[in-house]
Design a protein around this motif. Structure first.
Motif, PDB file in Angstrom:
ATOM      1  N   ILE A  99       3.095 -15.255   2.370  1.00 15.84           N
ATOM      2  CA  ILE A  99       1.949 -14.449   2.410  1.00 15.84           C
ATOM      3  C   ILE A  99       1.996 -13.549   3.792  1.00 15.84           C
ATOM      4  N   GLU A 100       1.974 -14.511   4.856  1.00 19.35           N
ATOM      5  CA  GLU A 100       1.847 -13.778   6.127  1.00 19.35           C
ATOM      6  C   GLU A 100       2.995 -12.772   6.283  1.00 19.35           C
ATOM      7  N   GLU A 101       4.312 -13.326   6.011  1.00 17.12           N
ATOM      8  CA  GLU A 101       5.539 -12.114   6.093  1.00 17.12           C
ATOM      9  C   GLU A 101       5.138 -11.125   5.471  1.00 17.12           C
ATOM     10  N   THR A 102       4.559 -11.100   4.252  1.00 17.12           N
ATOM     11  CA  THR A 102       4.189  -9.985   3.362  1.00 17.12           C
ATOM     12  C   THR A 102       3.303  -9.038   4.170  1.00 17.12           C
ATOM     13  N   ILE A 155       7.618  -3.580  -1.985  1.00 15.71           N
ATOM     14  CA  ILE A 155       7.043  -3.068  -0.687  1.00 15.71           C
ATOM     15  C   ILE A 155       8.544  -2.710   0.387  1.00 15.71           C
ATOM     16  N   ALA A 156       9.069  -3.893   0.323  1.00 15.92           N
ATOM     17  CA  ALA A 156      10.450  -3.677   1.428  1.00 15.92           C
ATOM     18  C   ALA A 156      11.124  -2.724   0.967  1.00 15.92           C
ATOM     19  N   ASP A 157      11.462  -2.463  -0.431  1.00 11.85           N
ATOM     20  CA  ASP A 157      12.352  -1.280  -0.882  1.00 11.85           C
ATOM     21  C   ASP A 157      11.603   0.012  -0.456  1.00 11.85           C
ATOM     22  N   ALA A 158      10.343   0.096  -0.830  1.00  9.84           N
ATOM     23  CA  ALA A 158       9.694   1.524  -0.471  1.00  9.84           C
ATOM     24  C   ALA A 158       9.734   1.715   0.862  1.00  9.84           C
ATOM     25  N   LEU A 159       9.829   0.926   1.915  1.00 10.79           N
ATOM     26  CA  LEU A 159       9.696   1.017   3.388  1.00 10.79           C
ATOM     27  C   LEU A 159      11.243   0.964   3.852  1.00 10.79           C
ATOM     28  N   GLY A 160      12.073   0.693   3.121  1.00 15.01           N
ATOM     29  CA  GLY A 160      13.354   0.623   3.812  1.00 15.01           C
ATOM     30  C   GLY A 160      13.519  -0.563   4.447  1.00 15.01           C
ATOM     31  N   VAL A 161      13.062  -1.603   4.151  1.00 13.42           N
ATOM     32  CA  VAL A 161      13.188  -2.904   5.122  1.00 13.42           C
ATOM     33  C   VAL A 161      13.955  -3.799   4.226  1.00 13.42           C
TER      34      VAL A 161
END
Length: 266
Positions: A15-18, A146-152
């Motif tokens: 949760i915190e990492e997200t 979320i990571a894919d959307a932000l390129g992470v």
């Protein structure tokens, strides 16, 4: 199966990492489209916030949970959309605060469930450790969007064991979502953990087997990558068929992801 304390500790970390993925975004960043059609970054966090509100209520106030869940039972998609409207109406900073607070509240509520008792859920009551594993599955899947959307690119860890175990428990969900009859025989999953350890679920002599990296497996069962982009190998016709329909959540399968949609390999 991991202990409840282990699962809850790892869920809190996830949760915190997200939360850290999004805490530096400006208002425009929160509206970034994600690979899930029609969903922004804010929608993803709003959905997770609702899930943790639901789990925390189920563990701490079963009567209140029954009232909330009654609407979802009659109109699941409508309930999901209503939850999105409810939570993403908050400004980003407030939504993030609620995500963290309700996430931690669900962890605390599940930890307080007396040993041996189950928690009411949308279809069947679940042991707290299994519901927490489902929470890890939700955070992994929506966090990947979320990571894919932000390129992470997120670094996989052995916390994925809980998700892999949950996917073994829920192997039949992909069949049920498509009105197919699941096979009576169990599969064997042999997965290589990020640490290099081997995780095995199911009987050693199973005719159907899936092997490969645990991270790839988790991306498959959350439908965040197409099987063609993953290093998973099926043994047996039925296990190969399962790779096309695998999902570790109830309800509609959704569109999934296209082959080659993302530049990375899992």
């Amino acid at each position: 199966m991991s202990t409840l304390n282990d699962v809850l500790k790892d869920l809190a970390t996830d949760i915190e990492e997200t939360a850290r993925l999004v805490e530096g975004l400006d208002d425009a960043g929160w509206q970034t489209p994600t690979p899930a059609p029609g969903w922004t970054v804010a929608d993803q966090i709003a959905h997770l916030t609702f899930i943790f509100h639901l789990a925390g209520t189920a563990a701490s106030d079963p009567d209140a949970f029954v009232k909330i869940a009654a609407g979802a039972a009659h109109d699941f998609d409508g309930s999901v959309n209503a939850a999105l409207r409810q939570f993403n109406a908050f400004p980003p900073a407030e939504l993030l605060g609620r995500f963290r607070a309700l996430g931690q509240a669900s962890v605390d509520a599940l930890a307080a469930v007396p040993e041996g008792e189950t928690v009411p859920w949308l279809v069947n009551p679940l042991p707290p450790a299994v519901l927490a594993s489902a929470g890890i599955m939700e955070v992994f899947g929506h966090g990947q969007d979320i990571a894919d959307a932000l390129g992470v690119r997120r670094e996989p860890t052995d916390r994925l064991r809980h998700l892999a175990f949950f996917a073994w428990l829920t192997r039949d969900f992909g069949y049920l979502a498509r009105d197919l009859t699941p096979p009576a025989e169990p599969f064997r999953f042999e997965l290589t953990a990020p640490s290099g350890a081997l995780w095995a679920f199911g009987p050693e002599d199973a005719a159907g087997k899936v092997t490969g990296p645990a991270h790839d497996f988790c991306l498959l069962v959350t439908r965040r990558r197409h099987r063609d982009d993953l290093a998973l190998v099926a043994t047996g016709e039925e296990a190969d068929r399962w790779l096309d329909i695998a999902q570790a959540y109830r309800g509609p399968a959704g569109e999934g992801r296209r082959p080659g949609q993302f530049g990375d390999r899992a």
